[in-house]
Design an enzyme around this catalytic site. Structure first.
Site, PDB file in Angstrom:
ATOM      1  N   SER A  24      50.105  19.175  71.482  1.00 42.72           N
ATOM      2  CA  SER A  24      49.264  20.262  71.480  1.00 42.72           C
ATOM      3  C   SER A  24      50.792  21.402  71.166  1.00 42.72           C
ATOM      4  O   SER A  24      51.276  21.628  72.274  1.00 42.72           O
ATOM      5  CB  SER A  24      48.335  21.128  71.631  1.00 42.72           C
ATOM      6  N   ARG A  59      40.977  42.322  19.187  1.00 41.86           N
ATOM      7  CA  ARG A  59      39.813  42.315  20.090  1.00 41.86           C
ATOM      8  C   ARG A  59      40.226  41.901  21.642  1.00 41.86           C
ATOM      9  O   ARG A  59      39.717  42.123  23.035  1.00 41.86           O
ATOM     10  CB  ARG A  59      38.680  41.889  19.791  1.00 41.86           C
TER      11      ARG A  59
END
Ligand code: UD1
Ligand code: CA
Length: 497
Positions: A422, A31
């Protein structure tokens, strides 16, 4: 090192150690409709059979045998990783009695208690098994069955009792009369047996029943007819006797197990804003005053230290979080976050990422196989891979560590208190010294010496009059013209003063 995890209180136990535990797991599990054997389906970070093994190991049996059949190769391979567990193959599933026969056939002659459980009953605890064995020995029984009173007993074996309430036997649902089917006390399929009585009764089983199987349940009637003591230990927690047969039951059991795990940790001093959306594997450990916000999933060997906060909406697998650290809306796998460090929102930490004390992996940051030193910061929009970032370093927004040249991965080192501007690219392998600087927008291919500034970008060049010549008639050209007029006027006014 994480401190000792808080644990549910352990009682001093003097339970008789079983000679053997037999876990039945040979059934097909049709099942589930799955190519994965039923007992390998997982909940709360363990397979179904893994839960069964973890529970019975608390009994410290001399032998632990799992009976396998369907999907035997996968199940045996899975259990091969668990020390102290033996598997035995039941070629054909001729019934639960046959399965135990096969198990005993593979064991030496046993003396003492044999416990039988199933591989698909995930909520059964070691504590309940202890109680079963304690009741079995205290009552000097030959057989003690774990039973429960349930609202809907359909499908289960029913417990027959005599007028004094003593157990007479078990009748399977399929073999039961309407009268017997009205009984609500069910057989869990979990038992403690005297080894000798079990062996003798198994030899007397027949297939004289509606399913033509050798029923383990018949052992109770046989033992009783031989004048042996047969008893039942009734649990008031039927969840612990429930098996998983399909994926709906798997989800139901998963939720209930999670409810139990979260409740245990809350009682041990963990705050959960919304336990219903907090998912904690059975293998996770937490310390006191941890705060878990809604939508947190903690998996595997994850450990969260005292006072740390996780969430909302974060998934951690095999992660260590130190005391007072914070992890917000992030996904972490195999990472280490030290005390008072902070992660997120929206960080992705992959295996080998180590965020040291008070360091930060901020927003939209991915880190792999790299250490970020004490107090260092990778605050915005970065990728860091195969790097050693020193203490106190600042990695500017948008910095990328280019660790892969298309063939191999290379290492990058950023020394203590170095400042990376950055939008830089650090092309590995490269080594930036302690106390150096990288100018914003640099593509760094060579290392620095202490105290140097690396500028690795083209120098800026401004072309006079370019907009008027090449973009005449555009809004940009108009804006430029207007600005130039104003500047001219200002210049004239300035001169006239
Ligand atoms: C069994 C019990 C029933 C009980 C119920 C609880 C018997 C005859 N009946 O019924 O009284 O209420 O469990 O769930 O024992 N297995 C094997 N080999 C086999 C047959 C089964 O390993 O040959 C394993 C299965 O994988 C499963 C467990 O034993 O884990 C139970 O088997 P199952 O067929 O589900 O038994 P039930 O009919 O549910
Ligand atoms: Ca069953």
């Amino acid at each position: 090192m994480p401190g000792p995890a808080i644990q549910a209180e352990e009682h001093e136990r003097v339970t008789t150690r079983p000679a053997a535990v037999v876990v039945l797991a040979a059934g097909e599990g049709t099942r589930m409709k799955s190519s994965t054997p039923k007992v390998l389906h997982e909940l709360a970070g363990r397979s179904l059979v893994g839960h069964a093994v973890a529970a019975v190991q608390e009994l410290e049996p001399d032998h632990l045998t799992v009976v396998i059949g369907h999907g035997r190769d996968q199940v045996a391979a899975h259990l091969g990783q668990t020390p102290g567990v033996a598997t035995v193959v039941q070629e054909q599933q001729l019934g639960t009695g046959h399965a135990v026969q096969v198990a005993l056939g593979a064991l030496p002659d046993l003396d003492g208690v044999v416990v039988v459980t199933y591989g698909d009953v995930p909520l059964l605890t070691g504590a309940t098994l202890h109680e079963l064995v304690d009741a079995h020995t205290a009552d000097a029984n030959a057989v003690t069955v774990l039973t429960a009173d349930v609202a809907d007993p359909t499908g289960y074996g029913r417990i027959l009792r005599d007028d004094e309430g003593a157990v007479r036997g078990i009748v399977e649902h399929k073999d039961a009369s309407a009268e017997v089917r009205a009984i609500t006390e069910i057989n869990s399929g979990i038992y403690a047996f005297d080894a000798a009585v079990l062996r003798s009764a198994l030899g007397q089983l027949t297939t004289d029943n509606s399913q033509g199987e050798l029923y383990l349940t018949d052992v109770l009637g046989i033992a009783r007819s031989e004048g042996r003591r047969v008893g039942a230990f009734v649990t008031d927690d039927p969840w612990q006797t429930e098996g998983v047969n399909d994926r709906v039951q798997l989800a139901t059991m998963t939720r209930e197990l999670n409810r139990r795990v979260t409740e245990r940790w809350m009682r041990a001093g963990v705050t959960m804003v919304d336990p219903a959306t907090t998912w904690i594997d059975a293998t996770v450990t937490l310390e006191q005053d941890v705060v878990l916000r809604p939508g947190v999933q903690l998996h595997g060997s994850t450990h969260v230290g005292a006072g740390a906060e996780v969430g909302p909406d974060s998934t951690l697998r095999d992660v260590t979080v130190g005391a007072d650290a914070s992890v917000v809306r992030s996904h972490l796998v195999g990472a280490e976050v030290a005390a008072s460090a902070s992660v997120g929102p929206f960080s992705y930490l992959r295996p080998g990422a180590v965020i040291d004390e008070r360091a930060k992996a901020g927003a939209f940051v991915e880190i792999k196989a790299s250490s970020v030193g004490e107090g260092a910061k990778v605050p915005h929009l970065s990728y860091v891979g195969d790097a050693t970032i020193g203490a106190g370093v600042n990695i500017g927004a948008g910095t990328i560590v280019a660790n892969y040249d298309g063939v191999a991965k290379h290492h990058t080192t950023v020394g203590r208190h170095t400042f990376v501007g950055s939008d830089s690219v650090l092309v590995a392998p490269v080594e930036l010294a302690d106390g150096s600087y990288v100018a914003a927008g640099s593509t760094v291919t060579a290392g620095t010496e202490p105290g140097e500034l690396a500028v690795a970008r083209a120098r800026q060049r401004n072309v006079d009059g370019w907009v008027a010549r090449r973009r005449a008639g555009t809004a940009t050209a108009e804006a430029a013209h207007a600005a130039q007029q104003r500047a001219g006027d200002d210049h004239v006014e300035g001169e006239s003063v």
